[in-house]
Design a protein around this motif. Structure first.
Motif, PDB file in Angstrom:
ATOM      1  N   HIS A 133      15.009  37.714  13.424  1.00 33.59           N
ATOM      2  CA  HIS A 133      14.496  38.214  14.834  1.00 33.59           C
ATOM      3  C   HIS A 133      15.188  39.423  15.185  1.00 33.59           C
ATOM      4  N   VAL A 134      14.498  40.281  15.523  1.00 28.55           N
ATOM      5  CA  VAL A 134      15.002  41.628  15.959  1.00 28.55           C
ATOM      6  C   VAL A 134      14.002  42.315  16.944  1.00 28.55           C
ATOM      7  N   ARG A 135      14.436  42.482  18.238  1.00 30.34           N
ATOM      8  CA  ARG A 135      13.857  43.297  19.174  1.00 30.34           C
ATOM      9  C   ARG A 135      14.924  44.585  19.777  1.00 30.34           C
ATOM     10  N   LYS A 136      14.444  45.566  19.967  1.00 28.34           N
ATOM     11  CA  LYS A 136      15.147  46.772  20.096  1.00 28.34           C
ATOM     12  C   LYS A 136      16.282  46.917  19.609  1.00 28.34           C
ATOM     13  N   ALA A 137      16.616  46.350  18.406  1.00 28.67           N
ATOM     14  CA  ALA A 137      17.773  46.350  17.694  1.00 28.67           C
ATOM     15  C   ALA A 137      18.150  46.778  16.301  1.00 28.67           C
ATOM     16  N   HIS A 138      16.842  47.295  15.905  1.00 27.60           N
ATOM     17  CA  HIS A 138      16.522  47.544  14.422  1.00 27.60           C
ATOM     18  C   HIS A 138      17.780  48.486  14.005  1.00 27.60           C
ATOM     19  N   ASP A 139      18.457  49.366  14.661  1.00 25.01           N
ATOM     20  CA  ASP A 139      19.203  50.091  14.048  1.00 25.01           C
ATOM     21  C   ASP A 139      20.473  49.590  13.861  1.00 25.01           C
ATOM     22  N   PHE A 159       7.779  42.202  12.145  1.00 26.27           N
ATOM     23  CA  PHE A 159       8.366  43.447  12.237  1.00 26.27           C
ATOM     24  C   PHE A 159       7.753  44.341  13.393  1.00 26.27           C
ATOM     25  N   SER A 160       8.559  44.860  13.930  1.00 31.91           N
ATOM     26  CA  SER A 160       7.894  45.896  15.091  1.00 31.91           C
ATOM     27  C   SER A 160       8.795  47.426  15.148  1.00 31.91           C
ATOM     28  N   GLY A 161       9.371  47.595  13.786  1.00 28.80           N
ATOM     29  CA  GLY A 161      10.085  48.848  13.839  1.00 28.80           C
ATOM     30  C   GLY A 161       8.936  50.060  13.389  1.00 28.80           C
ATOM     31  N   SER A 162       9.739  51.041  13.014  1.00 25.51           N
ATOM     32  CA  SER A 162       9.284  52.353  12.555  1.00 25.51           C
ATOM     33  C   SER A 162       8.960  52.322  10.900  1.00 25.51           C
ATOM     34  N   GLU A 163       8.178  53.165  10.501  1.00 22.43           N
ATOM     35  CA  GLU A 163       8.090  53.371   9.148  1.00 22.43           C
ATOM     36  C   GLU A 163       9.449  53.707   8.318  1.00 22.43           C
ATOM     37  N   GLN A 164      10.095  54.551   9.097  1.00 26.70           N
ATOM     38  CA  GLN A 164      11.561  54.821   8.355  1.00 26.70           C
ATOM     39  C   GLN A 164      12.343  53.387   8.380  1.00 26.70           C
ATOM     40  N   LEU A 172      17.148  47.276   1.185  1.00 26.18           N
ATOM     41  CA  LEU A 172      18.303  46.300   1.192  1.00 26.18           C
ATOM     42  C   LEU A 172      17.709  45.092   0.898  1.00 26.18           C
ATOM     43  N   GLY A 173      16.369  44.986   0.285  1.00 29.92           N
ATOM     44  CA  GLY A 173      15.864  43.918  -0.191  1.00 29.92           C
ATOM     45  C   GLY A 173      15.092  43.141   0.735  1.00 29.92           C
ATOM     46  N   PHE A 174      14.579  43.569   1.711  1.00 26.14           N
ATOM     47  CA  PHE A 174      14.174  42.705   2.761  1.00 26.14           C
ATOM     48  C   PHE A 174      12.548  43.130   2.702  1.00 26.14           C
ATOM     49  N   LYS A 175      11.739  41.917   3.182  1.00 23.50           N
ATOM     50  CA  LYS A 175      10.277  41.816   3.619  1.00 23.50           C
ATOM     51  C   LYS A 175       9.966  42.324   4.936  1.00 23.50           C
ATOM     52  N   LEU A 176       8.771  42.522   5.054  1.00 25.77           N
ATOM     53  CA  LEU A 176       8.533  42.575   6.728  1.00 25.77           C
ATOM     54  C   LEU A 176       7.318  41.495   6.832  1.00 25.77           C
ATOM     55  N   GLY A 177       7.668  40.529   7.974  1.00 25.64           N
ATOM     56  CA  GLY A 177       6.643  39.801   8.464  1.00 25.64           C
ATOM     57  C   GLY A 177       5.687  40.373   9.233  1.00 25.64           C
ATOM     58  N   PHE A 178       4.279  40.247   8.923  1.00 25.79           N
ATOM     59  CA  PHE A 178       3.097  40.585   9.781  1.00 25.79           C
ATOM     60  C   PHE A 178       2.380  39.270  10.031  1.00 25.79           C
ATOM     61  N   GLY A 179       2.002  39.219  11.476  1.00 28.49           N
ATOM     62  CA  GLY A 179       1.482  37.895  12.107  1.00 28.49           C
ATOM     63  C   GLY A 179       0.379  38.267  12.962  1.00 28.49           C
ATOM     64  N   GLY A 180      -0.009  37.629  14.065  1.00 27.37           N
ATOM     65  CA  GLY A 180      -0.973  37.919  14.883  1.00 27.37           C
ATOM     66  C   GLY A 180      -1.023  39.014  15.632  1.00 27.37           C
ATOM     67  N   ARG A 186      -4.989  47.277  20.199  1.00 30.01           N
ATOM     68  CA  ARG A 186      -4.033  48.290  20.778  1.00 30.01           C
ATOM     69  C   ARG A 186      -2.741  48.342  19.991  1.00 30.01           C
ATOM     70  N   ALA A 187      -2.454  47.538  18.916  1.00 27.24           N
ATOM     71  CA  ALA A 187      -1.320  47.813  18.170  1.00 27.24           C
ATOM     72  C   ALA A 187      -1.393  48.808  17.111  1.00 27.24           C
ATOM     73  N   THR A 188      -1.680  49.932  17.379  1.00 24.66           N
ATOM     74  CA  THR A 188      -2.202  50.853  16.411  1.00 24.66           C
ATOM     75  C   THR A 188      -1.016  51.422  15.472  1.00 24.66           C
ATOM     76  N   LYS A 189       0.243  51.192  15.988  1.00 22.24           N
ATOM     77  CA  LYS A 189       1.575  51.619  15.071  1.00 22.24           C
ATOM     78  C   LYS A 189       1.497  50.601  14.096  1.00 22.24           C
ATOM     79  N   LEU A 190       1.459  49.103  14.556  1.00 24.03           N
ATOM     80  CA  LEU A 190       1.686  48.182  13.568  1.00 24.03           C
ATOM     81  C   LEU A 190       0.554  48.106  12.593  1.00 24.03           C
ATOM     82  N   ARG A 191      -0.714  48.209  13.067  1.00 25.55           N
ATOM     83  CA  ARG A 191      -1.930  48.301  12.168  1.00 25.55           C
ATOM     84  C   ARG A 191      -1.963  49.183  10.990  1.00 25.55           C
ATOM     85  N   ARG A 192      -1.154  50.363  11.475  1.00 23.23           N
ATOM     86  CA  ARG A 192      -1.105  51.491  10.652  1.00 23.23           C
ATOM     87  C   ARG A 192       0.079  51.151   9.548  1.00 23.23           C
ATOM     88  N   LEU A 193       1.160  50.528   9.922  1.00 19.22           N
ATOM     89  CA  LEU A 193       2.041  50.197   8.873  1.00 19.22           C
ATOM     90  C   LEU A 193       1.462  49.271   8.012  1.00 19.22           C
TER      91      LEU A 193
END
Length: 261
Positions: A133-139, A159-164, A172-180, A186-193
């Motif tokens: 669970h990560v919010r405002k703390a990806h780095d 997942f709510s981070g950037s492409e980078q 690091l061997g992680f998958k990214l969870g996409f959901g609702g 309006r979730a343009t960045k997330l839909r683009r990713l």
């Protein structure tokens, strides 16, 4: 296999109709659900739910201490978590839901970091993946993951981070969870990713009863809607739904070591 990699099916909101919710999931072709624990008092409930014999759908438990519930955390719970995982090693598929949430009001960053690091150490010791669970703390999370170098990686839930940042997690061997969230225009960045990232990096989830899709925003979310998430991603990518289901299902199964026998 159509897999909901993150669903709080143990939450009390489902107590009155849990079997009906599961039946609707089966009817939507969902074959497996991962159920993360979020507090120590939830662990027995998660394990009881997931270890019941079922023929038509498999439920897999994860156990962790969530950063949003620091108010009920007690220091001895870390030792209890390690002991319980040792006892349930054949059934527990991940340490989670764990992480950092720096979006909370009046959060204690150091307390969260200490708890998160301790659970990363448990995951490393047991060679288990983690559900993040990560919010405002990806780095900050990425920095710690580089330090602990988990053998089996994990899943960045919702997942709510950037492409980078997505690329750094993948290294690091992680998958990214996409959901609702991707159902909202309006979730343009997330839909683009979701459209552009390698499909092998993506797994599907609902976070039910939370994160409902746009057309059901006033109702508790259900694991059956992971099928709708697959359909939305297929549309965004211009790919067949069965391809989305096959690749994401294989990724979740391999990463978490899901055993269907």
């Amino acid at each position: 296999m159509l897999i909901d990699s993150h669903c709080h099916l143990d939450f009390p909101v489902f107590d009155a109709n849990r079997e009906q919710v599961l039946r609707r999931a089966v009817d939507a072709a969902v074959t497996a659900i991962v159920v993360p624990g979020v507090t120590a008092r939830d662990w027995s409930r998660v394990l009881d739910l997931c270890t019941r014999e079922r023929q038509d759908i498999r439920l897999f438990p994860a156990l962790g201490l969530h950063p949003c519930f620091m108010s009920v955390y007690e220091a001895d719970q870390l030792e209890a978590l390690a002991q319980l995982i040792a006892q349930q090693r054949s059934s527990v598929v991940a340490v989670g839901e764990i992480g950092l949430d720096f979006q909370l009001e009046q959060f204690d960053a150091q307390a969260q970091l200490d708890l998160f690091e301790a659970q990363l150490a448990i995951a490393r010791d047991f060679e288990l993946p983690v559900l993040l669970h990560v919010r405002k703390a990806h780095d900050q999370v990425l920095k710690l993951l580089r330090r602990y170098r988990l053998v089996r990686g994990g899943i960045v839930h919702a997942f709510s981070g950037s492409e980078q940042q997505a690329r750094e997690y993948a290294k690091l061997g992680f998958k990214l969870g996409f959901g609702g969230a991707i159902s909202y225009s309006r979730a343009t960045k997330l839909r683009r990713l979701a459209a552009q990232l390698p499909l092998e990096w993506i797994v599907l989830e609902t976070d039910a009863p939370d994160m409902p899709l746009s057309q059901w925003r006033d109702q508790p979310n259900e694991p059956r809607h992971v099928a709708d998430v697959a359909g939305i991603i297929a549309g965004l990518r211009g790919e067949a739904v069965h391809q989305i289901v096959e690749v994401t299902g294989s990724s979740a199964t391999e990463l978490l070591g899901l055993n269907y026998s």
